[in-house]
Design a protein around this motif. Sequence first.
Motif, mmCIF file in Angstrom:
data_model
loop_
_atom_site.group_PDB
_atom_site.id
_atom_site.type_symbol
_atom_site.label_atom_id
_atom_site.label_comp_id
_atom_site.label_asym_id
_atom_site.label_seq_id
_atom_site.Cartn_x
_atom_site.Cartn_y
_atom_site.Cartn_z
ATOM 1 N N VAL A 1 1.200 -1.163 0.095
ATOM 2 C CA VAL A 1 0.064 0.097 0.080
ATOM 3 C C VAL A 1 0.965 1.140 -0.048
ATOM 4 O O VAL A 1 1.807 1.253 0.665
ATOM 5 C CB VAL A 1 -0.762 0.078 1.150
ATOM 6 N N GLN A 2 0.358 2.269 -0.638
ATOM 7 C CA GLN A 2 1.119 3.443 -0.793
ATOM 8 C C GLN A 2 -0.047 4.440 -0.419
ATOM 9 O O GLN A 2 -1.066 4.769 -1.432
ATOM 10 C CB GLN A 2 1.731 3.797 -2.135
ATOM 11 N N VAL A 3 0.133 5.055 0.812
ATOM 12 C CA VAL A 3 -0.772 6.069 1.139
ATOM 13 C C VAL A 3 -0.631 7.449 0.619
ATOM 14 O O VAL A 3 0.734 8.028 0.491
ATOM 15 C CB VAL A 3 -0.769 6.238 2.610
ATOM 16 N N GLU A 4 -1.488 7.977 -0.090
ATOM 17 C CA GLU A 4 -1.221 9.242 -1.112
ATOM 18 C C GLU A 4 -1.677 10.541 -0.150
ATOM 19 O O GLU A 4 -0.827 11.575 -0.110
ATOM 20 C CB GLU A 4 -2.390 9.153 -2.178
ATOM 21 N N SER A 5 -2.665 10.177 0.651
ATOM 22 C CA SER A 5 -3.114 11.260 1.526
ATOM 23 C C SER A 5 -4.032 10.883 2.631
ATOM 24 O O SER A 5 -4.947 9.843 2.298
ATOM 25 C CB SER A 5 -3.700 12.621 0.856
ATOM 26 N N ILE A 6 -4.196 11.653 3.743
ATOM 27 C CA ILE A 6 -5.374 11.490 4.664
ATOM 28 C C ILE A 6 -6.234 12.732 4.557
ATOM 29 O O ILE A 6 -5.767 13.759 5.015
ATOM 30 C CB ILE A 6 -4.796 11.160 6.299
ATOM 31 N N ASP A 7 -7.274 12.654 4.119
ATOM 32 C CA ASP A 7 -8.068 13.818 3.823
ATOM 33 C C ASP A 7 -8.822 14.371 4.942
ATOM 34 O O ASP A 7 -8.876 15.854 4.957
ATOM 35 C CB ASP A 7 -9.287 13.515 2.754
ATOM 36 N N SER A 8 -9.189 13.755 5.930
ATOM 37 C CA SER A 8 -10.025 14.459 6.894
ATOM 38 C C SER A 8 -9.989 13.464 8.119
ATOM 39 O O SER A 8 -9.855 12.164 7.839
ATOM 40 C CB SER A 8 -11.404 14.789 6.500
ATOM 41 N N GLY B 1 7.054 -7.278 3.900
ATOM 42 C CA GLY B 1 7.144 -6.966 5.387
ATOM 43 C C GLY B 1 6.722 -5.566 5.652
ATOM 44 O O GLY B 1 5.682 -5.064 5.223
ATOM 45 N N ASN B 2 7.362 -4.983 6.631
ATOM 46 C CA ASN B 2 7.118 -3.553 7.056
ATOM 47 C C ASN B 2 7.335 -2.560 6.040
ATOM 48 O O ASN B 2 6.789 -1.348 6.053
ATOM 49 C CB ASN B 2 8.206 -3.460 8.408
ATOM 50 N N GLU B 3 8.337 -3.072 4.961
ATOM 51 C CA GLU B 3 8.301 -1.843 3.937
ATOM 52 C C GLU B 3 7.477 -1.859 2.885
ATOM 53 O O GLU B 3 7.405 -1.272 1.894
ATOM 54 C CB GLU B 3 9.564 -2.307 3.053
ATOM 55 N N SER B 4 6.312 -2.881 3.237
ATOM 56 C CA SER B 4 5.127 -2.750 2.078
ATOM 57 C C SER B 4 4.127 -1.396 2.275
ATOM 58 O O SER B 4 3.707 -1.180 1.395
ATOM 59 C CB SER B 4 4.243 -4.061 2.489
ATOM 60 N N LEU B 5 4.488 -0.942 3.400
ATOM 61 C CA LEU B 5 3.459 0.361 3.620
ATOM 62 C C LEU B 5 4.513 1.575 3.415
ATOM 63 O O LEU B 5 5.556 1.881 4.249
ATOM 64 C CB LEU B 5 2.868 0.222 4.761
ATOM 65 N N THR B 6 4.268 2.571 2.339
ATOM 66 C CA THR B 6 4.870 3.520 1.970
ATOM 67 C C THR B 6 3.906 4.717 2.105
ATOM 68 O O THR B 6 2.666 4.717 1.666
ATOM 69 C CB THR B 6 5.550 3.612 0.624
ATOM 70 N N THR B 7 4.223 5.886 2.497
ATOM 71 C CA THR B 7 3.641 7.010 2.633
ATOM 72 C C THR B 7 4.102 8.392 1.590
ATOM 73 O O THR B 7 5.418 8.257 1.661
ATOM 74 C CB THR B 7 3.272 7.695 3.860
ATOM 75 N N ASP B 8 3.249 9.533 1.360
ATOM 76 C CA ASP B 8 3.857 10.576 0.711
ATOM 77 C C ASP B 8 4.327 11.424 1.850
ATOM 78 O O ASP B 8 3.892 11.453 2.798
ATOM 79 C CB ASP B 8 2.733 11.388 -0.041
#
Length: 478
Positions: free
Chosen positions: A99-106, A229-236
């Motif tokens: 998963v790559q999190v693009e944004s947390i909108d609200s 593993g733990n590197e499967s989650l990335t964020t902007d």
Amino acid sequence: MVLVIKLLLLTCLWPTAALTSVSSQSDRHHRFHHHHHHHHQQKCSSIKKHNSKREIKMRKLDSTKVRPLKSEQLLRIDDHDFAMRPGFGGSPIPVGIDVQVESIDSISEVDMDFTMTLYLRHYWKDERLSFPSTRNRSMTFDGRLIKKIWVPDVFFVHSKRSFIHDTTMENVMLRVYPDGNVLFSLRITVSSMCFMDFSRFPLDTQNCSLELESYAYNEDDLMLYWKHGNESLTTDEQISLSQFFIEEFSASSGLAFYSSTGWYNRLFINFALRRHIFFFVLQSYFPAMLMVMLSWVSFWIDRRAVPARVSLGITTVLTMSTIITGVSASMPQVSYIKAVDIYLWISFLFVFLSVIEYAAVNYLTTAEERKQLKKRGKVSGMYNIDAVQAMAFDGCYHDNEADIDMTTFAVHSEESSARGRAASIPNLDATRIKRKRSLKGNVGRIILQNNHVIDTYSRIIFPTVYIVFNFFYWGLYV
């Protein structure tokens, strides 16, 4: 002779009649054959027309059939039943997720949920989609091929609403490798529940999670895991919120049990949110502090200035009520006490106690002056009601000399009442002049000497207790 002539004529006419009859028969036969041929041609043409109409009709009926694309022929999609998962009946198929999190909108405290936009990618192997390739190059497709093959049925647990972006086309990508490995990616916005604890609000830290799980396939059919593993989650890096600071993102996994269907693999996207307190300091804490300090001003106002002290106390009480109402309107109706409630209600208590303090001072002052008037009374012990009202509400300082010289405060007998009233007028004017002179020269001394003992102690006790409260409050929650 005549007979010879008839025979000659018959001999000459007979071949002509024979030829005429033969030609007539031949003409009839030719006409019949031509008519029969023409009829046969009409019949054939009608049959051809009928067959052509039938062929056109069949073409119209078969217009829904689309010839398989070259890619579909290469992947042999029509040769397999993709309603079943790969390796049906055998070991569970592993499906990797990143998963790559693009944004947390609200983030909504009232609804207790959050909205997130992310790229969700699935990895699995389906040998039914393998194809020969000399260069070992993958093929990429859009969302139209997704409906014809098997894909994992991952859903978001506790989600309220979600959708796949479709501008300008549906944001879906399918990539198939020659050995049958598949990458399925899509861009999703999802709103999910977050169970928040507001006992420390607004000095709180909230822990939220987005949970992924297969809907139909339990752990016997599908094994869901983090691809890297733990590197499967990335964020902007540019993710930011107005009221929160994102402390960390982490990935974890577990199992979920349903009594009717069994155990399922579940993946968690965890993130911690620490609230920015500066906004609430400006909107709630700082105004409450000012209102409490403003209520202390009444301790330095003359105890006889009833309108000034009462209006000041009521104004601070109403302002504190407005602040508390504004904070409560933007918060969920929880049944426990929040940190901001403790501060605001204790501040409200200090403001309320300042009003009660003046009520006690005014009552004790009025009772003390009544006792002094009773001691100065003569025969009947009665005193002038107008004088008592003047002492209670005129807001002026009454010194001892003025009280002794004021003849209106003395009670005369019925025999000398007329003379006392006549003589009281010039004495009253002289008393007022003397009072003004004493006020001009000794304002500070008069204020200090005219204070009630409760006001004197309140000037020290109220600020000291409030400072101690703030020390413990901020030390406990910060």
